[in-house]
Design a protein around this motif. Structure first.
Motif, PDB file in Angstrom:
ATOM      1  N   HIS A  33       0.573  -1.068  -0.020  1.00  0.00           N
ATOM      2  CA  HIS A  33      -0.010  -0.159  -0.039  1.00  0.00           C
ATOM      3  C   HIS A  33       0.878   1.344   0.171  1.00  0.00           C
ATOM      4  O   HIS A  33       1.959   1.333   0.683  1.00  0.00           O
ATOM      5  CB  HIS A  33      -0.853   0.025   1.256  1.00  0.00           C
ATOM      6  CG  HIS A  33      -1.743  -1.047   1.080  1.00  0.00           C
ATOM      7  ND1 HIS A  33      -3.346  -0.851   1.022  1.00  0.00           N
ATOM      8  CD2 HIS A  33      -1.758  -2.459   1.480  1.00  0.00           C
ATOM      9  CE1 HIS A  33      -3.812  -2.005   1.087  1.00  0.00           C
ATOM     10  NE2 HIS A  33      -2.897  -2.757   1.462  1.00  0.00           N
ATOM     11  N   ARG A  34       0.398   2.148  -0.861  1.00  0.00           N
ATOM     12  CA  ARG A  34       0.932   3.706  -0.538  1.00  0.00           C
ATOM     13  C   ARG A  34       0.051   4.277   0.410  1.00  0.00           C
ATOM     14  O   ARG A  34      -1.020   4.006   0.794  1.00  0.00           O
ATOM     15  CB  ARG A  34       0.760   4.301  -1.683  1.00  0.00           C
ATOM     16  CG  ARG A  34       1.771   4.074  -3.080  1.00  0.00           C
ATOM     17  CD  ARG A  34       2.807   5.156  -2.874  1.00  0.00           C
ATOM     18  NE  ARG A  34       4.063   4.622  -3.693  1.00  0.00           N
ATOM     19  CZ  ARG A  34       3.862   5.079  -5.316  1.00  0.00           C
ATOM     20  NH1 ARG A  34       2.835   5.595  -5.426  1.00  0.00           N
ATOM     21  NH2 ARG A  34       4.959   4.540  -5.891  1.00  0.00           N
ATOM     22  N   VAL A  35       0.720   5.469   1.197  1.00  0.00           N
ATOM     23  CA  VAL A  35      -0.076   6.306   2.040  1.00  0.00           C
ATOM     24  C   VAL A  35      -0.915   6.964   1.178  1.00  0.00           C
ATOM     25  O   VAL A  35      -0.614   7.340   0.032  1.00  0.00           O
ATOM     26  CB  VAL A  35       0.974   6.747   2.970  1.00  0.00           C
ATOM     27  CG1 VAL A  35       1.631   5.987   3.835  1.00  0.00           C
ATOM     28  CG2 VAL A  35       1.973   8.003   2.259  1.00  0.00           C
ATOM     29  N   SER A  36      -1.605   7.854   1.832  1.00  0.00           N
ATOM     30  CA  SER A  36      -2.573   8.943   1.219  1.00  0.00           C
ATOM     31  C   SER A  36      -1.682  10.061   0.636  1.00  0.00           C
ATOM     32  O   SER A  36      -0.584  10.287   1.214  1.00  0.00           O
ATOM     33  CB  SER A  36      -3.587   9.573   2.321  1.00  0.00           C
ATOM     34  OG  SER A  36      -3.907  10.807   1.820  1.00  0.00           O
ATOM     35  N   LYS A  37      -2.266  10.831  -0.442  1.00  0.00           N
ATOM     36  CA  LYS A  37      -1.637  11.693  -1.127  1.00  0.00           C
ATOM     37  C   LYS A  37      -1.424  12.867  -0.526  1.00  0.00           C
ATOM     38  O   LYS A  37      -0.485  13.727  -0.402  1.00  0.00           O
ATOM     39  CB  LYS A  37      -2.275  12.172  -2.324  1.00  0.00           C
ATOM     40  CG  LYS A  37      -2.003  11.366  -3.538  1.00  0.00           C
ATOM     41  CD  LYS A  37      -1.927  11.972  -4.787  1.00  0.00           C
ATOM     42  CE  LYS A  37      -1.217  11.118  -5.960  1.00  0.00           C
ATOM     43  NZ  LYS A  37      -1.980   9.964  -6.231  1.00  0.00           N
ATOM     44  N   ALA A  38      -2.414  12.953   0.830  1.00  0.00           N
ATOM     45  CA  ALA A  38      -2.259  14.025   1.777  1.00  0.00           C
ATOM     46  C   ALA A  38      -0.894  14.099   2.446  1.00  0.00           C
ATOM     47  O   ALA A  38      -0.528  15.089   3.092  1.00  0.00           O
ATOM     48  CB  ALA A  38      -3.585  13.927   2.776  1.00  0.00           C
ATOM     49  N   TYR A  39      -0.135  12.866   2.404  1.00  0.00           N
ATOM     50  CA  TYR A  39       1.271  12.850   3.173  1.00  0.00           C
ATOM     51  C   TYR A  39       1.800  14.212   2.733  1.00  0.00           C
ATOM     52  O   TYR A  39       2.561  14.753   3.142  1.00  0.00           O
ATOM     53  CB  TYR A  39       1.813  11.445   2.709  1.00  0.00           C
ATOM     54  CG  TYR A  39       3.212  11.476   3.046  1.00  0.00           C
ATOM     55  CD1 TYR A  39       3.375  10.960   4.349  1.00  0.00           C
ATOM     56  CD2 TYR A  39       4.532  11.607   2.184  1.00  0.00           C
ATOM     57  CE1 TYR A  39       4.676  10.631   4.670  1.00  0.00           C
ATOM     58  CE2 TYR A  39       5.654  11.486   2.822  1.00  0.00           C
ATOM     59  CZ  TYR A  39       5.610  10.743   4.043  1.00  0.00           C
ATOM     60  OH  TYR A  39       7.115  10.847   4.619  1.00  0.00           O
ATOM     61  N   VAL A  40       1.943  14.407   1.153  1.00  0.00           N
ATOM     62  CA  VAL A  40       2.887  15.528   0.738  1.00  0.00           C
ATOM     63  C   VAL A  40       2.684  16.714   1.345  1.00  0.00           C
ATOM     64  O   VAL A  40       3.459  17.392   1.934  1.00  0.00           O
ATOM     65  CB  VAL A  40       2.784  15.555  -0.807  1.00  0.00           C
ATOM     66  CG1 VAL A  40       3.672  16.763  -1.475  1.00  0.00           C
ATOM     67  CG2 VAL A  40       3.043  14.124  -1.647  1.00  0.00           C
ATOM     68  N   PRO A  41       1.515  17.252   1.349  1.00  0.00           N
ATOM     69  CA  PRO A  41       1.314  18.598   2.248  1.00  0.00           C
ATOM     70  C   PRO A  41       1.650  18.393   3.632  1.00  0.00           C
ATOM     71  O   PRO A  41       1.969  19.332   4.234  1.00  0.00           O
ATOM     72  CB  PRO A  41      -0.084  19.102   1.607  1.00  0.00           C
ATOM     73  CG  PRO A  41      -1.005  17.896   1.296  1.00  0.00           C
ATOM     74  CD  PRO A  41       0.285  17.170   0.614  1.00  0.00           C
ATOM     75  N   VAL A  42       1.219  17.523   4.291  1.00  0.00           N
ATOM     76  CA  VAL A  42       1.410  17.215   5.725  1.00  0.00           C
ATOM     77  C   VAL A  42       2.677  17.191   6.064  1.00  0.00           C
ATOM     78  O   VAL A  42       3.365  18.128   7.067  1.00  0.00           O
ATOM     79  CB  VAL A  42       0.461  16.047   6.059  1.00  0.00           C
ATOM     80  CG1 VAL A  42       0.998  15.635   7.500  1.00  0.00           C
ATOM     81  CG2 VAL A  42      -0.981  16.040   6.025  1.00  0.00           C
ATOM     82  N   ILE A  43       3.498  16.657   5.303  1.00  0.00           N
ATOM     83  CA  ILE A  43       4.871  16.269   5.699  1.00  0.00           C
ATOM     84  C   ILE A  43       5.679  17.657   5.421  1.00  0.00           C
ATOM     85  O   ILE A  43       6.728  18.038   5.811  1.00  0.00           O
ATOM     86  CB  ILE A  43       5.624  15.258   4.930  1.00  0.00           C
ATOM     87  CG1 ILE A  43       4.880  13.904   5.758  1.00  0.00           C
ATOM     88  CG2 ILE A  43       7.129  15.132   5.244  1.00  0.00           C
ATOM     89  CD1 ILE A  43       4.941  13.580   7.026  1.00  0.00           C
ATOM     90  N   ALA A  44       5.238  18.165   4.081  1.00  0.00           N
ATOM     91  CA  ALA A  44       5.918  19.394   3.788  1.00  0.00           C
ATOM     92  C   ALA A  44       5.703  20.573   4.790  1.00  0.00           C
ATOM     93  O   ALA A  44       6.533  21.262   5.020  1.00  0.00           O
ATOM     94  CB  ALA A  44       5.328  19.941   2.424  1.00  0.00           C
ATOM     95  N   PHE A  45       4.423  20.491   5.336  1.00  0.00           N
ATOM     96  CA  PHE A  45       4.084  21.622   6.540  1.00  0.00           C
ATOM     97  C   PHE A  45       5.061  21.375   7.707  1.00  0.00           C
ATOM     98  O   PHE A  45       5.684  22.223   8.313  1.00  0.00           O
ATOM     99  CB  PHE A  45       2.750  21.284   6.817  1.00  0.00           C
ATOM    100  CG  PHE A  45       2.153  22.313   7.919  1.00  0.00           C
ATOM    101  CD1 PHE A  45       2.024  23.616   7.809  1.00  0.00           C
ATOM    102  CD2 PHE A  45       2.096  21.668   9.302  1.00  0.00           C
ATOM    103  CE1 PHE A  45       1.903  24.373   8.863  1.00  0.00           C
ATOM    104  CE2 PHE A  45       1.678  22.452  10.374  1.00  0.00           C
ATOM    105  CZ  PHE A  45       1.515  23.958  10.109  1.00  0.00           C
TER     106      PHE A  45
END
Lengths: 160, 524
Positions: free
Chosen positions: B5-17
């Motif tokens: 499984h991949r994690v949700s695409k929301a990972y990008v903004p959350v981790i960037a934040f």
């Protein structure tokens, strides 16, 4: 208590502590004496600091090489029964520790360079709540002790 | 769930934040000064150009962090296969983590604020002796997170049952009733808003927080030292009358207390305890939502604690310590580690309801002793003296330093100064009386109760902490004594469980301590 621990560590362990004391004294001695010696030689630094350094080093030597190792040796007693390992140690604060056999997760023997020089090893018993150590057994004895503990542990096994 | 499984695409903004947060704060701190200076001096042009520069900086930071988060997103994947959880992550240093389900201690669900904006959650897998963030799978969609959790528990319950029935049948009430395991979790307690408020305002952490705040403020003052502002402030403060100063301090204490109370309320918002057979499930948090589950048969110690204020109004906090198998490290005799790994299972409970709550939620602990033996009378004097010695020592040190300073500064000697200001004697008398009172109360607060399968230790001068440890959870038992204790035939009992040291108890009868050692090794 039904049994007071009575076994002592190998007499050689006092020698190990003594050697460690000598090394430690050398180290602190260099730190304490060398700077003031250099300063006294090169500048008009009062030589009282040099003598204080020498005195402190001598005191450390006396305590950690001449006096304490023997006392440490006489103040570490242990016993291994079928149910438990009992350790009693300490000069001022005396600690009486009991490790139930059923709680031991694993055991090992280990030795560093100084212990190896004296042909000694220490036995460690690990529980889920921490490690206890019986330092300074003759290598063969330590191995035997480790195996004996492992055998006893096998008989009784409990979960955390 | 066996495919990757991949994690949700929301990972990008959350981790960037998450990455950019610290950098942005730093940038702001360093640029705020010149910006405000320019505005204050009416220099518009440099203000604008500075603004553009800062805007560019912010954009660059955001871009870099987004890029980083994107690469990191491409690398992170997980799967649950054959009773093992696999986590792969890392850009430069690749981490391949394999966690056998049987080693998993707890699976928590944490939703941080940015994660809540995208309605995703982090699944935190705790293993015995695990360290760091390795067991974290960030930014799973909530349904996926919940599915992973229940899948892990389903496997785990199966294996646990098999093991327990094979080796030790009917050890605990939970294993005797396997039906309970599959049972739907039933809510034991959900905190009403009224209690939430009381939890916040009655916490003894609030006073600690005030001290932290004082430290922080004095730091800020040091930064401003030497500037005009500092001089002005110092002058005004020194010019104020004593009552106003006292009032200021009080206002400050009240404000910091309120801030910390609000923090506690936010943390404990919607606190819910669920009884799920072999597990205790806890949900809490307003901004960061946490779901924690604790396996009942991993609980090493139960603590019931109430600070001064809570004790007055008859409430307490219940927490548990679970096994954290740290085999490496020192002998486990460390002094400060007796608060490691405390998990609160009820933040605010009526003292009269504690027994019922424990009986319902943790039936294994229901048989804990309730009648405590007081310490021997000889311990009374030692307790008072212990507190007095420290107070008197610090008073003596303070006096000597002031006397020395005054001696070298010239002017009146310390004794003359003291006689001139008789109010100063209060500084001698009050702490001494306080120490004596504390010592007396600390003696009264202590108690020991040992039954066949439990040891309960009670302590606390103004508050009260009771610690319950089942005998079969004790790993190492220790009885220690210093020369003064030996003179009076007293000793200290302490020990460790799978969750490090439990609450020690000083000055029990030496024979009691030896009985405790004997008791700890009884097999059944």
């Amino acid at each position: 208590m039904r049994q007071e621990p009575d076994k002592l560590l190998s007499k050689k362990m006092a020698g190990v502590w003594r050697l460690r004391g000598i090394l430690g004294t050398l180290f602190t001695g260099i730190l304490l004496v060398l700077p003031s010696a250099i300063l006294t030689n090169l500048t008009a630094f009062p030589d009282i600091f040099l003598w204080i350094g020498v005195a402190v080093t001598a005191a450390i030597f006396l305590v950690f090489v001449a006096i304490l190792p023997h006392i440490w040796w006489t103040h570490f007693k242990y016993a291994i029964t079928d149910d438990e390992i009992i350790i009693k140690r300490g000069i001022f604060i005396v600690e009486h520790t009991v490790v139930p056999m059923i709680k031991i997760q694993y055991t090992d023997t280990s030795y560093g360079p100084i212990l190896r020089l004296f042909k000694l090893a220490s036995v460690k018993v690990m529980t889920a709540g921490g490690t206890e150590e019986i330092p300074g057994q003759l290598l063969a004895e330590a191995t035997e002790m480790r195996d004996r503990i492992t055998d006893l542990v096998k008989l009784v096994k409990e979960n955390v | 769930m066996s495919n990757t499984h991949r994690v949700s695409k929301a990972y990008v903004p959350v981790i960037a934040f998450k990455f950019s947060r610290a950098w942005l704060v730093l940038l702001l701190l360093y640029t705020l000064g010149p910006l405000t200076e320019n505005v204050g001096a009416g220099r518009i042009v440099p203000f604008v150009s500075n603004g553009v520069l800062i805007g560019g900086g912010v954009l660059a930071i955001l871009l870099i962090c987004l890029l980083f988060a994107w690469f990191s997103y491409l690398r992170i994947s997980w799967k649950l296969e054959g009773e093992e959880v696999y986590i792969t992550k890392g850009i430069i240093k690749r981490v391949n983590k394999r966690i056998p389900v049987s080693k998993i201690q707890s699976v928590d669900m944490i939703e941080s604020i940015p994660e809540r904006m995208f309605s995703v959650a982090t699944v935190k897998i705790d293993t015995a002796g695990g360290e760091g963030d390795d067991g974290k799978i960030p930014c799973l969609s909530k349904t996926e997170a919940a599915a992973l959790r229940s899948a892990i528990f389903a496997i785990k319950n199966g294996t646990i049952m098999a093991e327990e029935f094979a080796s030790e049948p009917a050890v605990s009430a939970t294993s005797a009733a396997p039906v309970q395991r599959i049972m739907e979790a039933n809510t034991m307690y959900r905190m009403p808003v009224k209690n939430l408020i009381f939890t916040g305002i009655s916490s003894s952490k609030t006073i600690l927080f005030a001290f932290v705040l004082i430290g922080g403020i004095s730091q800020i003052f040091q930064i401003f030292q030497g500037t005009d502002l500092y001089e002005k402030l110092a002058d005004t403060l020194l010019g104020l009358a004593v009552p106003i100063l006292v009032a200021l301090v009080l206002v400050f204490l009240v404000v910091s207390w309120a801030v910390s109370a609000i923090g506690i309320m936010i943390n404990n918002y919607g606190f819910t305890v669920k009884n799920a057979g072999a597990k205790v499930e806890i949900e809490k948090g307003l901004l960061e939502h946490k779901t924690v589950s604790i396996e009942k048969n991993r609980i090493q110690e139960v603590r019931i604690a109430s600070g001064f204020i809570r004790k007055l109004i008859g409430y307490a906090e219940i927490s548990v310590k679970t096994a954290t198998l740290k085999v490496q490290g020192d002998g486990g005799n460390g002094k400060n580690d007796d608060v490691i790994g405390l998990k609160i299972i009820h933040p605010f409970i009526k003292i009269s309801e504690v027994d019922y709550f424990i009986k319902e939620l943790l039936p294994d602990f229901a048989g804990a002793p309730k009648v405590f033996d007081a310490l021997p009378k000889r311990a009374h004097f030692r307790s008072v003296r212990r507190y007095l010695i420290w107070t008197i020592a610090s008073i003596v040190i303070c006096t000597l330093t002031s006397a020395l300073i005054m001696h070298f500064a010239g002017g009146p000697t310390y004794v003359e100064f003291l006689l001139g200001h008789p109010l100063l004697f209060i500084a001698y008398i009050i702490p001494t009386l306080w120490a004596a009172l504390t010592g007396y109360l600390a003696y009264l607060g202590k108690g020991l109760a040992i039954t066949d399968s439990f040891i309960s230790i009670k302590s606390g001068a103004y508050g009260r902490t009771t610690s319950i440890v089942p005998r079969r959870k004790i790993q190492i038992a220790i009885c220690s004594s210093n020369p003064f204790q030996r003179m009076k035939n007293l000793a200290t009992i302490k020990g460790t469980t799978g969750a490090h040291a439990f609450l020690p108890l000083m000055d029990v009868e030496k024979s009691t301590a030896e009985d405790f050692l004997e008791w700890s090794i009884k097999v059944k």
